[in-house]
Design an enzyme around this catalytic site. Structure first.
Site, short mmCIF file in Angstrom:
data_model
loop_
_atom_site.label_atom_id
_atom_site.label_comp_id
_atom_site.label_asym_id
_atom_site.label_seq_id
_atom_site.Cartn_x
_atom_site.Cartn_y
_atom_site.Cartn_z
N HIS A 77 0.80 -1.13 -0.19
CA HIS A 77 -0.09 0.10 0.03
C HIS A 77 0.82 1.17 -0.10
O HIS A 77 0.42 2.38 -0.32
CB HIS A 77 -1.09 -0.02 1.19
N ASP A 108 0.11 -7.76 1.68
CA ASP A 108 0.57 -6.41 1.68
C ASP A 108 2.16 -6.24 1.76
O ASP A 108 2.89 -5.62 2.66
CB ASP A 108 -0.03 -5.47 3.06
N SER A 190 4.51 2.56 8.28
CA SER A 190 4.23 1.51 7.41
C SER A 190 5.29 0.95 6.62
O SER A 190 5.78 1.88 5.70
CB SER A 190 2.94 1.79 6.54
#
Length: 343
Positions: A77, A108, A190
């Site tokens: 992402h 992911d 992230s």
């Protein structure tokens, strides 16, 4: 200083040089004129010239070097926008244009490549040996501004299931088997590593629950190991493909929809009007699977809430033939499918 603190400091020193900030930029139409609000540089309205574009920083994330020749792990992402440009910034401040080598079609996870040699690489641990209550450390680019921010906590849950946003377009990805931690994770870090006290990466920080404190999630590093092996060997991530949509059954769904059994994978389309349950000419189609079939077993292993069809499929390689036990109304069928590569 306590011995436990020394272990934390040494682990951070070992991994810190391998953590990178990922700067996301994009060419956007340049605003020719417009009015701005007081104390704001953003135009309230104005005219844009589509032929006159400027490079604008639109976001940031984290990643970590996993190979001395410039392979970097991050979240899918973080680098989901295929039209954006990415730059990796090392802890020393060196900037490298980063190319997205591959985006994992299921998890992911994404792998970037920068043109550099002899880089400090993080040692990958074994996420299969993680214990509840184990001390873990997250390192990343907090809020997209504060590089190499360190947060410490514990593993507070194993094998969680979450739905995470892939980008601004509203795409959602359903992730199973992720690690839950109380380490402070935000959008900026992230893609950064979740490490243990030995300084080994055991996860990739991936998501938070907005409005909840001390609840974050990480992708187990073992999922990424196979991706890295594929990239080094084949130049791309290879995943097995069956070609069907399904929902895993449980007692609640059995009761709600008056189904004959409370386990297995019910082959059914989703809520999208254009959705189809079985992809034409896919391995599932060739095997004779029909919509509303229930796949009960895969190569003799019963499918249930804890043994998902997709997770089971990852155990097989492209070209393998699998046997499926399928319930069609009151008839139990034995069907065979030859697994293909997910494109």
């Amino acid at each position: 200083m306590h011995e436990h603190d020394k272990l934390t400091i040494e682990a951070v020193k070992k991994v810190g040089p391998s953590v990178v900030s990922i700067v996301i930029s994009k060419y956007l139409p340049k605003i020719k004129s417009g009015y701005t609000l007081p104390f704001s540089s953003a135009p309230l309205f104005g005219n844009s010239e589509s032929d006159d574009k400027e490079k604008v920083k639109i976001g940031g994330g984290s990643g970590f070097i996993v190979h001395p020749d410039g392979l970097i792990l991050t979240n899918k992402h973080v680098v989901f926008d295929q039209e954006a440009e990415y730059v990796a910034v090392t802890s020393e401040g060196d900037e490298y244009p980063a190319k997205v080598v591959s985006r994992d079609p299921i998890y992911d996870i994404a792998v970037l490549k920068i043109d550099a040699k002899d880089l400090p690489a993080v040692k990958l641990g074994n996420s299969g040996k993680i214990e509840l209550g184990q001390t873990v450390i997250a390192i990343g680019n907090a809020l997209g501004m504060f590089t190499n921010t360190v947060s410490k906590g514990i593993i507070s849950g194993l094998s969680r299931t979450i739905s995470a946003s892939l980008g601004s377009g509203g795409e959602l990805e359903h992730l199973r088997g992720v690690l839950q931690t109380d380490v402070a994770i935000n959008q900026g870090n992230s893609g950064g590593p979740l490490i243990d006290l030995d300084g080994e990466a055991i996860g990739i920080n991936t998501a938070i629950i907005f409005g909840a404190q001390n609840i974050g999630f990480s992708i187990p590093i073992n999922w990424a190991k196979k991706d890295l092996e594929d990239i080094i060997k084949y130049g791309r991530i290879i995943k097995p493909y069956l070609g069907l949509l399904y929902v895993m059954l449980n007692k609640k769904l059995q009761k709600t929809y008056s189904l004959p059994i409370d386990h297995g994978a019910l082959v059914v389309r989703d809520h999208d009007p254009k959705s189809i349950a079985i992809v034409p000419d896919s391995p599932a189609d060739k095997a004779g699977i029909k919509e509303n079939d229930i796949v009960v077993e895969l190569d003799g292993e019963i499918l249930d809430e804890h043994t998902d069809l997709s997770d089971m499929l990852q155990k097989f390689g492209v070209g393998d033939t699998i046997q499926m036990t399928v319930l069609r109304k009151e008839e139990r069928l034995k069907l065979k499918a030859k697994i293909e590569e997910r494109k």
